[in-house]
Design an enzyme around this catalytic site. Structure first.
Site, mmCIF file in Angstrom:
data_model
loop_
_atom_site.group_PDB
_atom_site.id
_atom_site.type_symbol
_atom_site.label_atom_id
_atom_site.label_comp_id
_atom_site.label_asym_id
_atom_site.label_seq_id
_atom_site.Cartn_x
_atom_site.Cartn_y
_atom_site.Cartn_z
ATOM 1 N N GLY A 11 0.806 -1.048 -0.068
ATOM 2 C CA GLY A 11 -0.001 0.234 0.077
ATOM 3 C C GLY A 11 0.805 1.286 0.122
ATOM 4 N N ASP A 62 -2.781 -8.347 -5.123
ATOM 5 C CA ASP A 62 -3.616 -7.888 -3.989
ATOM 6 C C ASP A 62 -2.913 -8.716 -2.681
ATOM 7 O OD1 ASP A 62 -5.503 -8.529 -1.896
ATOM 8 O OD2 ASP A 62 -7.055 -8.859 -3.543
ATOM 9 N N VAL A 63 -2.680 -7.904 -1.366
ATOM 10 C CA VAL A 63 -1.905 -8.603 -0.328
ATOM 11 C C VAL A 63 -2.673 -9.886 0.028
ATOM 12 C CG1 VAL A 63 -0.751 -6.634 0.378
ATOM 13 C CG2 VAL A 63 -2.921 -7.140 1.119
ATOM 14 N N ASN A 89 1.614 -2.250 5.418
ATOM 15 C CA ASN A 89 0.734 -1.034 5.516
ATOM 16 C C ASN A 89 -0.350 -1.194 4.898
ATOM 17 O OD1 ASN A 89 0.399 2.247 5.603
ATOM 18 N ND2 ASN A 89 0.424 1.665 3.438
ATOM 19 N N TYR A 154 -12.802 -4.234 11.427
ATOM 20 C CA TYR A 154 -11.271 -3.468 11.080
ATOM 21 C C TYR A 154 -10.647 -3.554 12.617
ATOM 22 C CZ TYR A 154 -8.249 0.655 10.589
ATOM 23 O OH TYR A 154 -7.052 1.265 10.444
ATOM 24 N N ALA A 156 -10.778 -5.920 14.940
ATOM 25 C CA ALA A 156 -10.249 -7.319 15.091
ATOM 26 C C ALA A 156 -9.204 -7.556 14.032
ATOM 27 C CB ALA A 156 -11.663 -8.272 14.650
ATOM 28 N N LYS A 158 -7.012 -5.250 13.331
ATOM 29 C CA LYS A 158 -5.860 -4.723 13.841
ATOM 30 C C LYS A 158 -5.434 -5.098 15.113
ATOM 31 C CE LYS A 158 -5.148 -1.738 10.326
ATOM 32 N NZ LYS A 158 -4.014 -1.895 9.603
HETATM 33 P P1 NAP Z 1 -5.258 4.291 2.257
HETATM 34 O O1 NAP Z 1 -5.154 6.057 1.906
HETATM 35 O O2 NAP Z 1 -6.486 4.186 1.935
HETATM 36 O O3 NAP Z 1 -4.299 3.754 1.283
HETATM 37 C C1 NAP Z 1 -4.393 2.334 1.429
HETATM 38 C C2 NAP Z 1 -3.222 1.790 0.394
HETATM 39 O O4 NAP Z 1 -3.413 0.148 0.791
HETATM 40 C C3 NAP Z 1 -3.619 2.174 -0.932
HETATM 41 O O5 NAP Z 1 -2.418 2.197 -1.523
HETATM 42 C C4 NAP Z 1 -4.040 0.575 -1.412
HETATM 43 O O6 NAP Z 1 -3.910 0.304 -2.793
HETATM 44 C C5 NAP Z 1 -3.523 -0.502 -0.550
HETATM 45 N N1 NAP Z 1 -4.393 -1.395 -0.504
HETATM 46 C C6 NAP Z 1 -5.621 -1.668 0.174
HETATM 47 N N2 NAP Z 1 -6.017 -2.895 -0.048
HETATM 48 C C7 NAP Z 1 -5.000 -3.660 -0.741
HETATM 49 C C8 NAP Z 1 -4.724 -5.123 -1.088
HETATM 50 N N3 NAP Z 1 -5.880 -5.844 -0.870
HETATM 51 N N4 NAP Z 1 -3.670 -5.220 -1.733
HETATM 52 C C9 NAP Z 1 -2.763 -4.418 -1.868
HETATM 53 N N5 NAP Z 1 -3.032 -3.112 -1.656
HETATM 54 C C10 NAP Z 1 -3.942 -2.780 -0.998
HETATM 55 O O7 NAP Z 1 -5.208 4.267 3.729
HETATM 56 P P2 NAP Z 1 -4.018 4.657 5.142
HETATM 57 O O8 NAP Z 1 -4.882 5.966 5.590
HETATM 58 O O9 NAP Z 1 -2.797 5.678 4.244
HETATM 59 O O10 NAP Z 1 -3.778 3.801 5.820
HETATM 60 C C11 NAP Z 1 -2.779 2.980 5.605
HETATM 61 C C12 NAP Z 1 -2.419 1.957 6.983
HETATM 62 O O11 NAP Z 1 -2.642 2.597 8.186
HETATM 63 C C13 NAP Z 1 -3.643 0.987 6.633
HETATM 64 O O12 NAP Z 1 -3.465 -0.214 7.300
HETATM 65 C C14 NAP Z 1 -4.810 1.416 8.090
HETATM 66 O O13 NAP Z 1 -5.358 0.544 8.450
HETATM 67 C C15 NAP Z 1 -3.591 2.169 8.959
HETATM 68 N N6 NAP Z 1 -4.115 3.200 9.800
HETATM 69 C C16 NAP Z 1 -4.813 4.364 9.240
HETATM 70 C C17 NAP Z 1 -5.300 5.273 10.027
HETATM 71 C C18 NAP Z 1 -5.489 6.695 9.435
HETATM 72 O O14 NAP Z 1 -6.037 7.386 10.416
HETATM 73 N N7 NAP Z 1 -5.520 7.080 8.352
HETATM 74 C C19 NAP Z 1 -5.338 5.129 11.430
HETATM 75 C C20 NAP Z 1 -4.863 3.954 12.020
HETATM 76 C C21 NAP Z 1 -4.325 3.036 11.117
HETATM 77 P P3 NAP Z 1 -4.604 1.301 -3.930
HETATM 78 O O15 NAP Z 1 -3.674 2.491 -4.035
HETATM 79 O O16 NAP Z 1 -4.256 0.337 -5.402
HETATM 80 O O17 NAP Z 1 -5.945 1.489 -3.857
#
Ligand code: NAP
Length: 246
Positions: A11, A62-63, A89, A154, A156, A158
């Site tokens: 990601g 896909d991961v 990530n 989500y 569960a 994490k």
């Molecule tokens: P985001 O902007 O939605 O980006 C998610 C990324 O993951 C994208 O690059 C997406 O690929 C990729 N992805 C999703 N599903 C995938 C799959 N099945 N296979 C391969 N790649 C996949 O998310 P983010 O906010 O940056 O979050 C990143 C991480 O931090 C996540 O694990 C999230 O749970 C965690 N997190 C985020 C927050 C927050 O407030 N934002 C808080 C706590 C934890 P595409 O670009 O191709 O769609």
């Protein structure tokens, strides 16, 4: 500094993953960025990271697919000579109250966030074990620590990431591989932009530091965990949450 190191970031073309990619490249690391479908974001990420002069390659898939994880680690090792750092990530949300949540809503999120982390860890750990060195950094969330209404799937996933992190830290420590998790609070990305203005304001009221987190806040923590300075840190869950957890 991460000069001479190489990292695989799932990601890695948007949001927090791209923030981590930028920080790692700035510090001298070669990168493989994995993504699922957003080709436009991937090409933009490649173009933006060029300025740092390190090698950056893309892997689309896909991961959830174990074969994709195996091939990605193999490809990165061939391209860079070795894989020093894995950042798990990639993640998704699909928020619903439990009474309205289908089994598919539940398992899809678990498959991406938890099984995806397992898939990449398995193949990276095998490679790192042979090299007797490595860093694995998993993205958990405050939701994995304290739960969140409307996010049973989500939360569960994490919480599972934390269990995986601790077990892997115990298993892999003797091979000089550290495994840590970062538990961000509310970080400004596409994921959190999907929430309503009302929801965002409600969250803001709970953050001690009075602001949402930035991808840089998380990226700097990941870079520290990947650096030589963090050599004796393993099995930790580092909150990057502005105090929302208190
Ligand atoms: P985001 O902007 O939605 O980006 C998610 C990324 O993951 C994208 O690059 C997406 O690929 C990729 N992805 C999703 N599903 C995938 C799959 N099945 N296979 C391969 N790649 C996949 O998310 P983010 O906010 O940056 O979050 C990143 C991480 O931090 C996540 O694990 C999230 O749970 C965690 N997190 C985020 C927050 C927050 O407030 N934002 C808080 C706590 C934890 P595409 O670009 O191709 O769609």
């Amino acid at each position: 500094m991460l000069k001479g190191k190489s990292a695989v970031i799932t990601g890695g073309v948007r949001g927090i993953g791209f923030g981590i990619a930028g920080e790692f490249a700035k510090q001298g690391a070669d990168l493989m960025l994995c993504y699922r479908s957003n080709d436009e974001a991937a090409e933009k990420a490649l173009a933006q990271l060029k300025q740092y002069g390190t090698k950056v390659i893309l892997a689309k898939g896909d991961v959830c697919d174990e074969k994709f994880a195996e091939e990605s680690i193999k490809k990165a090792a061939e391209a860079f000579g070795r894989v020093d750092i894995l950042v798990n990530n990639a993640g998704i949300t699909n928020d619903k109250l439990i009474l309205r949540m289908s089994k598919d809503d539940f398992t899809k999120v678990i498959d991406t966030n938890l099984v995806g982390t397992f898939n990449f860890t398995k193949y990276a750990a095998a490679h790192m074990s042979r090299k007797k060195s490595g860093r694995i950094i998993n993205l958990s969330s405050v939701c994995g620590v304290r739960g969140n209404a409307g996010q049973a799937n989500y939360s569960a996933s994490k919480a599972g990431v934390i269990g995986l992190t601790l077990s892997n830290a115990k298993e892999l420590g003797r091979r000089n591989i550290t495994v840590n998790a970062i538990a961000p609070g509310f970080i400004d990305t596409d994921m959190t932009m999907a929430l309503s203005e009302k929801q965002r304001e409600l969250v803001l009221g709970q953050i001690s530091l009075g602001r949402y987190g930035s991808v840089q806040d998380v990226a700097k923590t990941a870079a520290f965990l990947a650096s030589d300075d963090a050599a004796y840190i393993t099995g930790q869950v580092i909150g990057v949450d502005g105090g929302i957890i208190m």
